[in-house]
Design an enzyme around this catalytic site. Structure first.
Site, short mmCIF file in Angstrom:
data_model
loop_
_atom_site.label_atom_id
_atom_site.label_comp_id
_atom_site.label_asym_id
_atom_site.label_seq_id
_atom_site.Cartn_x
_atom_site.Cartn_y
_atom_site.Cartn_z
N SER A 13 17.57 55.96 -12.26
CA SER A 13 16.93 56.89 -11.52
C SER A 13 17.42 58.22 -11.57
O SER A 13 18.45 58.58 -11.36
CB SER A 13 16.88 56.39 -9.78
OG SER A 13 16.53 57.54 -9.11
N HIS A 37 13.30 55.63 -14.01
CA HIS A 37 12.73 55.38 -12.57
C HIS A 37 12.42 56.92 -12.12
O HIS A 37 13.57 57.83 -11.97
CB HIS A 37 13.68 54.58 -11.92
CG HIS A 37 13.09 54.26 -10.37
ND1 HIS A 37 12.17 53.30 -10.21
CD2 HIS A 37 13.46 54.80 -9.17
CE1 HIS A 37 11.93 53.25 -8.91
NE2 HIS A 37 12.65 54.16 -8.31
N ASP A 39 11.61 59.10 -8.76
CA ASP A 39 11.55 58.93 -7.35
C ASP A 39 10.70 60.22 -6.98
O ASP A 39 11.22 61.18 -7.02
CB ASP A 39 12.89 58.96 -6.47
CG ASP A 39 13.51 57.45 -7.03
OD1 ASP A 39 12.65 56.40 -6.61
OD2 ASP A 39 14.71 57.36 -7.25
N MET A 41 9.23 62.09 -3.67
CA MET A 41 9.32 61.99 -2.22
C MET A 41 8.49 63.31 -1.50
O MET A 41 8.59 64.35 -2.19
CB MET A 41 10.64 62.21 -1.82
CG MET A 41 11.75 60.74 -2.40
SD MET A 41 13.43 61.11 -2.03
CE MET A 41 13.94 59.71 -2.75
N HIS A 70 7.73 55.88 -8.69
CA HIS A 70 8.17 55.34 -7.24
C HIS A 70 7.56 56.35 -6.31
O HIS A 70 8.30 57.25 -6.27
CB HIS A 70 9.54 54.74 -7.19
CG HIS A 70 9.63 54.40 -5.88
ND1 HIS A 70 11.12 54.36 -5.38
CD2 HIS A 70 8.95 53.93 -4.94
CE1 HIS A 70 11.20 53.75 -4.20
NE2 HIS A 70 9.78 53.44 -3.94
N MET A 72 7.15 57.54 -3.11
CA MET A 72 7.37 57.43 -1.75
C MET A 72 6.68 58.73 -0.97
O MET A 72 7.21 59.80 -0.35
CB MET A 72 9.05 57.69 -1.56
CG MET A 72 9.57 56.57 -1.92
SD MET A 72 11.38 56.79 -2.21
CE MET A 72 11.32 57.40 -3.92
N MET A 140 13.07 47.54 -1.96
CA MET A 140 14.03 48.30 -1.70
C MET A 140 15.45 47.92 -1.06
O MET A 140 15.17 47.05 -0.13
CB MET A 140 13.41 49.45 -0.58
CG MET A 140 12.36 50.49 -1.17
SD MET A 140 12.64 51.30 -2.58
CE MET A 140 14.18 52.16 -2.20
N GLY A 145 14.61 57.10 0.57
CA GLY A 145 14.63 58.74 0.90
C GLY A 145 15.65 59.40 0.33
O GLY A 145 15.74 60.65 0.23
N PHE A 146 16.88 58.70 -0.01
CA PHE A 146 18.22 59.21 -0.60
C PHE A 146 18.85 58.09 -1.43
O PHE A 146 18.50 57.04 -1.02
CB PHE A 146 18.98 59.61 0.84
CG PHE A 146 18.35 60.42 1.78
CD1 PHE A 146 18.57 61.84 1.41
CD2 PHE A 146 17.75 60.04 2.82
CE1 PHE A 146 18.03 62.75 2.26
CE2 PHE A 146 17.12 60.65 3.60
CZ PHE A 146 17.35 62.17 3.48
N ASP A 178 15.86 48.26 -6.01
CA ASP A 178 16.14 49.67 -6.02
C ASP A 178 16.89 50.30 -4.87
O ASP A 178 16.33 49.97 -3.97
CB ASP A 178 14.64 50.51 -5.90
CG ASP A 178 14.79 51.99 -5.96
OD1 ASP A 178 16.17 52.73 -6.35
OD2 ASP A 178 13.79 52.70 -5.69
N GLY A 179 18.29 50.72 -5.25
CA GLY A 179 18.88 51.09 -4.15
C GLY A 179 20.27 50.39 -4.09
O GLY A 179 20.55 49.45 -3.85
N GLY A 180 21.37 51.35 -4.41
CA GLY A 180 22.84 50.94 -4.08
C GLY A 180 23.03 49.89 -5.14
O GLY A 180 24.09 49.18 -5.10
N GLY A 200 20.84 54.74 -9.75
CA GLY A 200 20.73 56.22 -9.66
C GLY A 200 22.04 56.91 -9.62
O GLY A 200 22.81 57.24 -10.76
N SER A 201 22.88 56.86 -8.68
CA SER A 201 24.02 57.44 -8.60
C SER A 201 25.24 56.88 -9.52
O SER A 201 25.99 57.45 -10.03
CB SER A 201 24.76 57.67 -7.14
OG SER A 201 24.16 56.82 -6.30
#
Ligand code: DX5
Ligand code: ZN
Length: 223
Positions: A13, A37, A39, A41, A70, A72, A140, A145-146, A178-180, A200-201
């Site tokens: 991401s 990906h 994102d 927003m 994606h 959002m 998700m 959002g973050f 997606d996420g974490g 992402g991170s």
């Protein structure tokens, strides 16, 4: 074990990338990933603002990677034309916004693949009626959002249930999460049936983003 017929894809991401050096960030990670990906927003559907079609337009000539957008945003219908023109390969819209079929039709008309996404608290039943009409179903595993939030393992039950439906009916739908996602959460996500892991991170926050992407893939599916 994931069946060999499934996809095994890593989607970094770019939300976690250094936007001042986006082309370089993408080039570095490209050998170890399958999609990018993106994102999007709007500060309304989610309490954060990120990037829009202009960034997709800039990325398109500098990468051959699939651009997985994606959305959002509260009014995706107002922007599908712009994303298609910018070179998005697919747009993924939130089921929480209401009947997505008119959006699917618009995406198809533009030749984009069709994605549908559900938030952690949204039941799988909300997306089941659309499974024969989509290419990607995105789960998700954080509240959207973050970046940088902790993985919500309770989402895995929904993913597992979707995997069973998709396999039973042999539907050509890729399941994405997606996420974490990192090297610790990727294995349970793959085991539950994910085809595409968004990170992402864990990728762009690592000193060597390509190695980090590879480590996630290896953890999920083996070297
Ligand atoms: C969250 C976004 C995610 C996010 C993932 O709203 O949809 O794609 O960038 O970031 P990490 O991998 O840091 O959770
Ligand atoms: Zn996302």
């Amino acid at each position: 074990m994931a069946s060999p017929s499934r996809s095994r894809k890593i989607a970094p991401s770019i939300l976690a990338a250094d936007f001042a050096h986006l082309a370089d960030e993408v080039a570095k990670v490209t050998p170890e990933c399958d999609l990018l990906h993106v994102d999007v927003m709007d500060g309304h559907f989610v309490p954060n603002i990120s990037i829009g079609p202009a960034v997709v337009t800039s990325l398109r000539p500098v990468t051959d990677l699939y651009l997985d957008c994606h959305l959002m945003i509260e009014n995706p219908g107002d922007f599908l034309d712009q994303f298609a023109k910018a070179g998005a390969d697919s747009c993924t819209v939130h089921v929480e916004l209401g009947d997505p079929r008119p959006l699917f039709d618009r995406m198809r008309a533009h030749g984009m693949r069709v994605g549908l996404v559900l938030n952690p608290e949204t039941p799988l039943d909300a997306v089941v009626p659309y499974l024969t009409e989509i290419d990607i179903l995105l789960f998700m595993s954080v509240h959207p959002g973050f970046g940088g939030q902790a993985f919500l393992p309770e989402v895995l039950d929904k993913l597992r249930a979707a995997r069973a439906i998709v396999d039973e009916q042999s539907l050509p739908v890729e399941l994405e999460i997606d996420g974490g996602i990192n090297h610790e959460t990727a294995p349970p996500a793959a085991e539950a049936g994910a085809d595409i892991l968004v990170a992402g991170s864990a990728v762009f926050g690592a000193p060597d983003s390509a190695a980090a992407a590879r480590a996630i893939s290896d953890a999920a599916w083996g070297a």
